[in-house]
Design a protein around this motif. Structure first.
Motif, PDB file in Angstrom:
ATOM      1  N   ASP A 112       0.862  -1.170   0.000  1.00 23.10           N
ATOM      2  CA  ASP A 112       0.000   0.000   0.000  1.00 23.10           C
ATOM      3  C   ASP A 112       0.905   1.228   0.000  1.00 23.10           C
ATOM      4  N   ILE A 113       1.045   1.866  -1.146  1.00 22.10           N
ATOM      5  CA  ILE A 113       2.024   2.949  -1.282  1.00 22.10           C
ATOM      6  C   ILE A 113       1.476   4.295  -0.823  1.00 22.10           C
ATOM      7  N   SER A 114       0.337   4.299  -0.153  1.00 21.98           N
ATOM      8  CA  SER A 114      -0.096   5.517   0.517  1.00 21.98           C
ATOM      9  C   SER A 114       0.481   5.596   1.928  1.00 21.98           C
ATOM     10  N   ARG A 115       1.325   4.610   2.284  1.00 23.05           N
ATOM     11  CA  ARG A 115       1.963   4.589   3.597  1.00 23.05           C
ATOM     12  C   ARG A 115       3.479   4.633   3.423  1.00 23.05           C
ATOM     13  N   ARG A 116       4.114   5.568   4.126  1.00 23.21           N
ATOM     14  CA  ARG A 116       5.540   5.826   3.917  1.00 23.21           C
ATOM     15  C   ARG A 116       6.401   4.589   4.152  1.00 23.21           C
ATOM     16  N   GLU A 117       6.111   3.832   5.200  1.00 24.77           N
ATOM     17  CA  GLU A 117       6.955   2.677   5.500  1.00 24.77           C
ATOM     18  C   GLU A 117       6.920   1.655   4.357  1.00 24.77           C
ATOM     19  N   ASN A 118       5.766   1.522   3.714  1.00 25.64           N
ATOM     20  CA  ASN A 118       5.652   0.591   2.595  1.00 25.64           C
ATOM     21  C   ASN A 118       6.408   1.094   1.373  1.00 25.64           C
ATOM     22  N   VAL A 119       6.382   2.392   1.155  1.00 29.04           N
ATOM     23  CA  VAL A 119       7.122   2.966   0.032  1.00 29.04           C
ATOM     24  C   VAL A 119       8.624   2.805   0.234  1.00 29.04           C
ATOM     25  N   ILE A 120       9.087   3.041   1.442  1.00 25.62           N
ATOM     26  CA  ILE A 120      10.519   2.861   1.744  1.00 25.62           C
ATOM     27  C   ILE A 120      10.934   1.420   1.464  1.00 25.62           C
ATOM     28  N   SER A 121      10.096   0.470   1.894  1.00 26.78           N
ATOM     29  CA  SER A 121      10.398  -0.941   1.649  1.00 26.78           C
ATOM     30  C   SER A 121      10.410  -1.248   0.158  1.00 26.78           C
ATOM     31  N   LEU A 122       9.451  -0.700  -0.583  1.00 25.80           N
ATOM     32  CA  LEU A 122       9.384  -0.918  -2.030  1.00 25.80           C
ATOM     33  C   LEU A 122      10.655  -0.427  -2.718  1.00 25.80           C
ATOM     34  N   ILE A 123      11.072   0.778  -2.411  1.00 22.79           N
ATOM     35  CA  ILE A 123      12.250   1.349  -3.072  1.00 22.79           C
ATOM     36  C   ILE A 123      13.530   0.646  -2.617  1.00 22.79           C
ATOM     37  N   ASP A 124      13.576   0.226  -1.359  1.00 22.32           N
ATOM     38  CA  ASP A 124      14.737  -0.554  -0.890  1.00 22.32           C
ATOM     39  C   ASP A 124      14.855  -1.870  -1.658  1.00 22.32           C
ATOM     40  N   LYS A 125      13.722  -2.523  -1.914  1.00 24.12           N
ATOM     41  CA  LYS A 125      13.748  -3.776  -2.673  1.00 24.12           C
ATOM     42  C   LYS A 125      14.157  -3.534  -4.121  1.00 24.12           C
ATOM     43  N   ALA A 126      13.724  -2.419  -4.673  1.00 21.35           N
ATOM     44  CA  ALA A 126      14.135  -2.078  -6.039  1.00 21.35           C
ATOM     45  C   ALA A 126      15.637  -1.834  -6.106  1.00 21.35           C
ATOM     46  N   ARG A 127      16.168  -1.130  -5.122  1.00 20.88           N
ATOM     47  CA  ARG A 127      17.607  -0.856  -5.082  1.00 20.88           C
ATOM     48  C   ARG A 127      18.406  -2.143  -4.888  1.00 20.88           C
ATOM     49  N   SER A 128      17.917  -3.012  -4.028  1.00 21.48           N
ATOM     50  CA  SER A 128      18.613  -4.276  -3.794  1.00 21.48           C
ATOM     51  C   SER A 128      18.642  -5.141  -5.048  1.00 21.48           C
ATOM     52  N   ALA A 129      17.549  -5.119  -5.801  1.00 21.84           N
ATOM     53  CA  ALA A 129      17.463  -5.971  -6.991  1.00 21.84           C
ATOM     54  C   ALA A 129      18.249  -5.403  -8.161  1.00 21.84           C
ATOM     55  N   TYR A 130      18.196  -4.078  -8.346  1.00 19.84           N
ATOM     56  CA  TYR A 130      18.705  -3.493  -9.586  1.00 19.84           C
ATOM     57  C   TYR A 130      19.663  -2.312  -9.377  1.00 19.84           C
ATOM     58  N   ALA A 131      20.071  -2.080  -8.138  1.00 17.59           N
ATOM     59  CA  ALA A 131      21.086  -1.067  -7.780  1.00 17.59           C
ATOM     60  C   ALA A 131      20.564   0.363  -7.803  1.00 17.59           C
ATOM     61  N   ALA A 132      19.614   0.674  -8.652  1.00 20.25           N
ATOM     62  CA  ALA A 132      19.100   2.042  -8.733  1.00 20.25           C
ATOM     63  C   ALA A 132      17.692   2.019  -9.306  1.00 20.25           C
ATOM     64  N   VAL A 133      17.037   3.151  -9.244  1.00 23.84           N
ATOM     65  CA  VAL A 133      15.763   3.347  -9.929  1.00 23.84           C
ATOM     66  C   VAL A 133      15.981   4.460 -10.944  1.00 23.84           C
ATOM     67  N   ASP A 134      15.908   4.106 -12.207  1.00 23.52           N
ATOM     68  CA  ASP A 134      16.104   5.084 -13.276  1.00 23.52           C
ATOM     69  C   ASP A 134      14.799   5.747 -13.696  1.00 23.52           C
ATOM     70  N   VAL A 135      13.696   4.992 -13.579  1.00 32.15           N
ATOM     71  CA  VAL A 135      12.384   5.485 -14.019  1.00 32.15           C
ATOM     72  C   VAL A 135      11.356   5.138 -12.949  1.00 32.15           C
ATOM     73  N   LEU A 136      10.506   6.104 -12.649  1.00 32.45           N
ATOM     74  CA  LEU A 136       9.361   5.867 -11.770  1.00 32.45           C
ATOM     75  C   LEU A 136       8.103   6.259 -12.521  1.00 32.45           C
ATOM     76  N   VAL A 137       7.148   5.334 -12.580  1.00 34.08           N
ATOM     77  CA  VAL A 137       5.835   5.634 -13.163  1.00 34.08           C
ATOM     78  C   VAL A 137       4.810   5.555 -12.044  1.00 34.08           C
ATOM     79  N   ASN A 138       4.275   6.714 -11.670  1.00 35.27           N
ATOM     80  CA  ASN A 138       3.245   6.791 -10.635  1.00 35.27           C
ATOM     81  C   ASN A 138       1.883   6.614 -11.296  1.00 35.27           C
ATOM     82  N   ASN A 139       1.456   5.364 -11.372  1.00 32.01           N
ATOM     83  CA  ASN A 139       0.226   5.025 -12.080  1.00 32.01           C
ATOM     84  C   ASN A 139      -0.912   4.620 -11.143  1.00 32.01           C
TER      85      ASN A 139
END
Length: 251
Positions: A64-91
């Motif tokens: 649920d990305i309306s909650r900060r803790e969940n967003v932090i976890s999401l982006i941490d998992k993205a960084r762990s998997a792929y080192a960086a986030v080059d593109v964000l699509v807020n859909n």
């Protein structure tokens, strides 16, 4: 085929169905490594499986990305998997059609959290990485409602989509010195599960006949526009809101 996102990583919210799913599949075809987000785990697994079946790379994160803790976890998992986030699509988003005088605070907050707060939180979470790397692309899915009045949604939906356009412009101005492009896409009536669940066939036929281009748009047409804004082809575009509505709204 030119692979416009080769070697890039992309986080796409609301990727379980509709426009988000189509964006994710198209990005993967163009070489991006995808981080899928949605609240529906089954749909996430389905999107990931379809991407992998065509040779793409994807992971999924239910949150649920309306909650900060969940967003932090999401982006941490993205960084762990792929080192960086080059593109964000807020859909990700929700639509409610309640008339203004009967909208209760809980429903107002639900729409604003899903459609505005999630954009704020996800954008804020990825920007430090993008600033450090001196590059990034953020595409926010707004709506023609953000420039006018919603066809199907209530006042809270219209308000939320207008807010996304304001946020897009302001963040684009602040982030331009870091080579980060922030833009919005404003779809009109698109043939998605959300629209089909809100409108009956007769209502859809009525709307189609009223548009200059007399049909609904497709999720793939929206995805093509988002791909352009996520690619290097749009390097001199920022703070823009680009319409895709079959001529329903001409400004």
């Amino acid at each position: 085929m030119e692979r416009k996102l080769q070697g890039k990583s992309a986080v796409i919210t609301g990727a379980g169905q509709g426009m988000g799913k189509e964006i994710a599949k198209l990005f993967a075809q163009h070489g991006a490594k995808i981080v899928l987000n949605d609240l529906n785990e089954d749909r996430l697994k389905e999107t990931a499986a379809e991407i992998k079946a065509t040779g793409g790379e994807a992971i999924w994160v239910k949150a649920d990305i309306s909650r900060r803790e969940n967003v932090i976890s999401l982006i941490d998992k993205a960084r762990s998997a792929y080192a960086a986030v080059d593109v964000l699509v807020n859909n990700a988003g929700v639509l409610r059609s309640t008339p203004f005088l009967t909208i209760e605070e809980q429903e107002w907050d639900l729409v604003m959290d899903a459609n505005v707060r999630s954009v704020y939180l996800c954008t804020q979470a990825v920007l430090p990485m993008m600033m450090e790397n001196k590059r990034g692309k953020i595409v926010n899915i707004s709506s023609s409602a953000g420039k006018s009045v919603s066809t199907l949604g209530g006042a809270h939906y219209t308000t939320s989509k207008a807010a996304v356009l304001g946020m897009t412009r302001h963040v684009a101005k602040e982030m331009a010195p870091y080579n980060i492009n922030v833009n919005a896409v404003c779809p009109g009536l698109i043939d998605t599960e959300m629209v089909r669940s809100t409108c009956g066939p007769e209502q859809i036929a009525y709307y189609e006949s009223s548009f200059p281009i007399q049909r609904l748009g497709t999720a793939r047409e929206v995805a093509d526009l988002v791909l352009f804004l996520a690619s290097d082809d749009s390097s001199y575009i920022t703070g823009a809101s680009i319409d895709i509505n079959g001529g329903d709204l001409m400004i």
